[in-house]
Design a protein around this motif. Sequence first.
Motif, PDB file in Angstrom:
ATOM      1  N   GLN A 150       9.962   3.462   3.716  1.00  0.00           N
ATOM      2  CA  GLN A 150       8.859   2.534   3.962  1.00  0.00           C
ATOM      3  C   GLN A 150       9.385   1.125   4.239  1.00  0.00           C
ATOM      4  O   GLN A 150       8.870   0.408   5.106  1.00  0.00           O
ATOM      5  N   HIS A 191       7.424  -2.098   5.769  1.00  0.00           N
ATOM      6  CA  HIS A 191       6.334  -2.168   4.789  1.00  0.00           C
ATOM      7  C   HIS A 191       6.843  -2.664   3.433  1.00  0.00           C
ATOM      8  O   HIS A 191       7.993  -2.437   3.069  1.00  0.00           O
ATOM      9  N   HIS A 192       5.957  -3.318   2.677  1.00  0.00           N
ATOM     10  CA  HIS A 192       6.173  -3.671   1.266  1.00  0.00           C
ATOM     11  C   HIS A 192       7.334  -4.640   1.031  1.00  0.00           C
ATOM     12  O   HIS A 192       7.893  -4.681  -0.076  1.00  0.00           O
ATOM     13  N   TRP A 193       7.713  -5.407   2.009  1.00  0.00           N
ATOM     14  CA  TRP A 193       8.846  -6.310   1.824  1.00  0.00           C
ATOM     15  C   TRP A 193       8.522  -7.469   0.889  1.00  0.00           C
ATOM     16  O   TRP A 193       9.389  -7.893   0.110  1.00  0.00           O
ATOM     17  N   PRO A 205       6.362  -7.766  -1.878  1.00  0.00           N
ATOM     18  CA  PRO A 205       6.495  -7.439  -3.307  1.00  0.00           C
ATOM     19  C   PRO A 205       7.916  -7.051  -3.701  1.00  0.00           C
ATOM     20  O   PRO A 205       8.374  -7.365  -4.808  1.00  0.00           O
ATOM     21  N   THR A 206       8.634  -6.392  -2.787  1.00  0.00           N
ATOM     22  CA  THR A 206      10.021  -6.004  -3.084  1.00  0.00           C
ATOM     23  C   THR A 206      10.893  -7.234  -3.267  1.00  0.00           C
ATOM     24  O   THR A 206      11.710  -7.299  -4.205  1.00  0.00           O
ATOM     25  N   THR A 261       4.499  -0.828 -10.949  1.00  0.00           N
ATOM     26  CA  THR A 261       4.413  -0.373  -9.560  1.00  0.00           C
ATOM     27  C   THR A 261       4.346   1.158  -9.464  1.00  0.00           C
ATOM     28  O   THR A 261       3.645   1.697  -8.600  1.00  0.00           O
ATOM     29  N   TYR A 283       0.966   2.236  -7.596  1.00  0.00           N
ATOM     30  CA  TYR A 283       1.103   2.643  -6.197  1.00  0.00           C
ATOM     31  C   TYR A 283       1.545   4.096  -5.999  1.00  0.00           C
ATOM     32  O   TYR A 283       1.589   4.568  -4.867  1.00  0.00           O
TER      33      TYR A 283
END
Length: 276
Positions: A77, A82-84, A86-87, A266, A270
Motif C-alpha cells: 500500500q 497510500h497511508h504515507w 500516518p506512517t 492501528t 484499520y
Amino acid sequence: MKHSIHDRIFTLACLAGIACFAPQTSAQQDVANLPDNPSPEGSPSQVSAPAERETTWRTLPRDFLHDQKDIWLFPVQLAKGHHWIPTLIVAGGTAAFIAADPHVASYFRSHQRNVDKLNDVFDPTITTGEVIALPASLMAAGYIRHDQREVSTALMAAEAYGDSAIVDLAIKAVTRRQRPSDIPPGKPFTNTFFNGGKSPFKGSSFPSGHATAAFSVATVVANRYSRKRWVSVLAYGMATAISVARVSTNAHFTSDVFLGAAIGYTTSKYAVLRPR
C-alpha cells in the motif's frame, strides 16, 4: 499495601463497569438509529456507510488470517502511495522518542520512589490480567445477557490482541533492544538496539508488548461503544496508565511504549474494525 489492594480492586471494578454498562449502549444505539419516518426506497438515507463488522467463533480464524494478510502486505500500500502521512507521523514520533529515551529513563531510574504506588498497581502480571479481563468480561456478560453484539466485541478484542502481538513479537525479534532495567547503574542508556537477548518474549524491549495489547483491546471497545464517551475515556485511560507504568518501572523506554500503542491502535482501527 492496603492502598495497592484497594487500587487493584478499583481497576477491576472499572473493567467490570465497561462490561456491564456498555451493552446498554448498543441497545440505545439501535433505537437512536431508527428513523422517525421511513425513507422512500432508494433515497439517500438508505445509502449509508458500510455495515459494522461482526465476528463469530466460526468466522474468527478466517478473519484473523485476513487481518494478517492485510498487515504484512501494508508495504504494498505504501508503494502505491497510500497511508504515507500516518506512517511518517508514527515513524517521526518514534524517532523523536528514541532521541529522548536516555533522558527519560535516567529520570525514572533516579525517581523510582515517587511512582512506587503507580508501579504497584500496574506491575507486569497485573496489567496482563487487566488487559485480558476486559474482553473476558465482555464475553461473559454477552452470554449472560444473550447479547451477540457484545460477544462479537469480545471476539474482536481478542482478535486484535492476537494480530498486534504477532507484529510486536516480529519487531522484537529483529531489534533485540535492551530494557532500561538491563543497563547497569551509572552506564548510559545508549546503544541499546541489537544488544538484548535473542528471545523476543523476554530479552527484547522494542516495542512494548503491554502497550500494544492494551491499546489494541481499548481501541476495539472504544469504537464499538463510541456513543458512550465514558467508555472511550475509561478504555483509553486504562491503556495509557498501563503504558506509562511500563516507562516508570524502567521496563521500557518511551519509544517502546509509543510504537507499541501505535501498533495496537492501528491494527484494531484499520484491520480488525474495518468493514468487509
